[in-house]
Design an enzyme around this catalytic site. Structure first.
Site, PDB file in Angstrom:
ATOM      1  N   ASP A 133      40.040  45.362  44.002  1.00 39.60           N
ATOM      2  CA  ASP A 133      41.363  45.909  43.756  1.00 39.60           C
ATOM      3  C   ASP A 133      41.336  47.433  43.855  1.00 39.60           C
ATOM      4  OD1 ASP A 133      44.149  45.576  42.628  1.00 39.60           O
ATOM      5  OD2 ASP A 133      43.269  46.799  41.040  1.00 39.60           O
ATOM      6  N   GLU A 160      40.854  46.199  49.003  1.00 37.89           N
ATOM      7  CA  GLU A 160      42.255  46.592  49.059  1.00 37.89           C
ATOM      8  C   GLU A 160      42.219  48.090  49.340  1.00 37.89           C
ATOM      9  OE1 GLU A 160      46.320  46.012  46.465  1.00 37.89           O
ATOM     10  OE2 GLU A 160      44.523  46.640  45.403  1.00 37.89           O
TER      11      GLU A 160
END
Length: 694
Positions: free
Chosen positions: A348, A384
């Site tokens: 993330d 990401e």
């Protein structure tokens, strides 16, 4: 209980609590502490019956060995040191701290002002000092037994070009499934239930990517609004499975889940959050890292050390450039691979991990450490590729072996099928793996993880049913979530009984799903899209642990599910649709695929064609070379009105239509030389060398 520290007769380099068979060795990193106390608790976690200063310090590692205690022991730490927020120090020994290396968690955090290192409401704000004991309100660590029977279980290690990812939430996927027993829904046991595995096997996906399952906290402000941190992006324990997903209170349930997925041929990828923790800004609670060594674990503002530096939107950013913080991240990743047998990770806001100080560095310590690690270099790694800090958008900027979420694929494919003008140049990039972003430094065409929907945003049904987000249930005045969704309601906002609108929505969904599965790169399907799941227009369901965030299995439209199965099966059947090399225009290339771009009249696209913003139809002719020679595929995408498409001369046998998104995957063994392609449709034609020609 009379407990004392003993000397080990061998070196124990691990951090955390490690059971030796005769006792437990405790070790904690803190560079700026003056004393570290081990706190042991009764079996119900309520009574702190022993507080023992760790006797040994070597470098910045504080440690001690206690003979006679083992698995099941409940513990925490109190760390003494300076309370000097202006210099970045926030030690407060009144606060019980969770071991960053805790492998099992006992109890929940019960929000109380005592959990904060400063006195809430004091005129000096976070410069004040709070003397209340936080232990009654704090989650605690448990010494755990690492033993588990992995006999017969092996890692899958499927190649990237054979990978199809299914993104899912443990609770969201299982809470309404009629085949999953009520008493285990929402748990690791539930998501590995035969009913779930049977569905995923029939769909044909090869990997499940789980939203965060490491221990996380529920934000206080969400609980006060009767909401929760549903998605789990507020981590606190990087080695411990989240207790709310355990039906029996044992971490073995996670291991059993992995084993079940592997038995079904499905890899397990974890969404991990190493960019920040659930402690928030300097005004947040003192639960673990802040009280252990705030200055080491968190980036501090370059202007004022009192404030945390935030590149994540959560109030803090982990200082992964620090060698011991980097070690914790790597130790965690290796633990989940070696002890828990997971197959990969999705990072993330991964740009934060690549920051050396405050700047993103493609050659930074995190990437160097990953690439040289013999355990981690061989698992699936997905970034990401952005954060909210300056210079944080880094799509295409991550080194091999990382793959990257490609948000441009999402936006460009949505815009093409929404009939935005001038989309053919961008669409062509997405269909062949986004080479402008990824075709450099020896990277593969599988570097792009393609998606049209993900947990963060609209579901596929909502992309074609809502022009605006509808996030009022989140309690933020509909100000949260993305506003620029490139979505379209096709005539009515939300639910409707108009048959024409429903048919148009269904056709566009099929066309978008086909585009996802027939593009070069690694496709990721959002769990529930194949079931026609809706969130009622909520595109930020992060706090909705209820019917909004859960997948509604009763919404399943069998015909669309079968369509998705057919599209996935077609992708698996033809390597030309999933090659690991970028297609080129060179028919003599012996290593992959040649691509030719066609107009509706069957002629090659020229410069003026690409610049024609009104053009809504594109033909993609893929010709296999080298080991793929003998196969030719023509993909026709028509976002506009029905049109006649002239098929080019096939290289091998006559063309046959093998997939038509307007016809639920219907086939036509003998298409006409000029084939009528319906509007909002993706069609696939095949020409193959037959055995007699070989």
């Amino acid at each position: 209980m009379d407990l004392t520290f003993s000397k080990l007769d061998f070196l124990k380099p691990e951090l955390g609590a490690e059971y030796t068979g005769r006792g437990t060795h405790f070790a904690l990193f803190s560079a700026h502490a003056e004393k570290v106390e081990l706190c042991l608790f009764s079996s119900d976690g309520k009574e702190e019956f022993t507080r023992m200063p760790l006797p040994d310090r070597e470098g910045d590692i504080w440690s001690g060995y206690v003979e006679g205690i083992g698995p099941g022991t409940i513990y925490g730490y109190r760390v003494h040191g300076p309370y000097d927020p202006r210099r970045g120090h926030r030690f407060n020994a009144n606060k019980l701290l969770l071991d960053p290396y805790a492998k099992q968690i006992f109890g929940d955090i019960r929000w109380d002002d005592a959990l904060y290192g400063y006195t809430i409401g004091h005129k000096d704000l976070d410069l004040s000092f709070d003397e209340r004991d936080s232990a009654p309100y704090m989650a605690k660590a448990i010494v755990q037994d690492p033993e588990f029977d992995w006999s017969g279980e092996e890692a899958i290690r499927r190649p990237w070009n054979d990978t199809i990812i299914y993104e899912a939430h443990v609770r969201g996927l299982t809470m309404t499934h009629p085949g999953v027993p009520d008493d285990v829904r929402g748990t690791f046991e539930a998501i590995a239930h035969p009913a779930i595995l049977e569905h995923l096997e029939k769909l044909g996906v090869s990997a499940i990517e789980l939203l965060p399952v490491q221990h996380f906290v529920d934000d206080r402000h969400l609980l006060e609004k009767r909401l929760s941190n549903y998605w789990g992006y507020q981590p606190l324990g990087y080695f411990a499975p989240e207790p709310r997903y355990q039906s029996n209170g044992s971490i073995r349930e996670f291991k059993a889940m992995v084993r079940a997925f592997h038995s079904a041929g499905i890899e397990v990828i974890m969404d991990v959050v190493f960019n920040h923790t659930g402690e928030g800004s300097e005004r947040g609670p003192t639960l673990s890292f802040r009280g252990i060594d705030n200055l080491s674990y968190y980036l501090q503002s370059p202007e004022k050390m009192r404030h945390t530096y935030d590149t994540t939107g959560t109030g803090n950013a982990l200082n992964v450039a620090h060698p011991m913080v980097l070690r914790m991240v790597l130790d965690s990743l290796r633990y989940w691979v070696t002890a828990m047998h997971v197959d990969g990770f999705r990072f993330d806001l991964a740009s934060t991990l690549g920051r050396e100080g405050y700047e993103f560095d493609q050659e930074g310590g995190f990437f160097d450490a990953i690439r040289q690690d013999p355990v981690l270099a061989g698992v699936k790694l997905i970034a990401e590729p952005w954060d909210i800090g300056e210079g944080g958008y880094q799509l295409g900027g991550f080194p091999h072996p990382f793959r990257e979420w490609n948000d441009r694929f999402r936006d460009d494919v949505r815009r093409f099928w929404k009939q935005d003008n001038g989309m053919l140049p961008a669409l062509s990039e997405r269909l062949v793996g986004s080479p402008r972003q990824f075709d450099h430094s020896g990277r593969a065409a599988t570097s792009s993880v393609n998606f049209i929907t993900a947990h963060d945003g609209f579901t596929l049904c909502d992309v074609v049913s809502y022009r605006e987000k509808h996030n009022d249930a989140n309690g933020e005045g509909n100000q949260d979530g993305h506003s620029n969704n490139h979505s379209d309601n096709l005539g009515v906002e939300g639910e409707t009984e108009d048959g024409n609108i429903l048919a148009a929505r269904n056709r566009r969904r099929r066309a978008m799903m086909a585009t996802l599965l027939f593009s070069q790169g690694v496709p990721m399907v959002l769990g529930g899209d194949e079931l026609s799941n809706t969130q009622g227009g909520n595109n930020n369901s992060y706090c909705q642990d209820n019917e909004i965030g859960w997948i509604d299995w009763s919404s399943m439209k069998p015909e669309f599910f079968e369509f998705c199965c057919a599209a996935i099966n077609l992708r698996k059947s033809y390597p030309l649709l999933r090659h690991d090399r970028f297609p080129t225009g060179d028919l003599t290339d012996e290593h992959g695929t040649a691509v030719t771009w066609l107009r509706a009249d069957g002629q090659n696209m020229n410069d003026s064609d690409w610049q024609d913003g009104e053009r809504k139809t594109l033909g993609v002719l893929l010709t296999g070379t080298g080991t793929l020679a003998g196969t030719q595929i023509l993909l026709v995408l028509n976002a506009g009105e029905p049109c006649d498409f002239a098929l080019p001369k096939p290289a091998h046998s006559a063309w046959k239509c093998i997939f038509d998104s307007a016809g639920e995957g219907a086939v036509s063994p003998a298409p006409n030389a000029v084939e009528t392609v319906a509007g909002q449709t993706a069609v696939v034609f095949l020409s193959e060398k037959i055995a007699a020609d070989a």
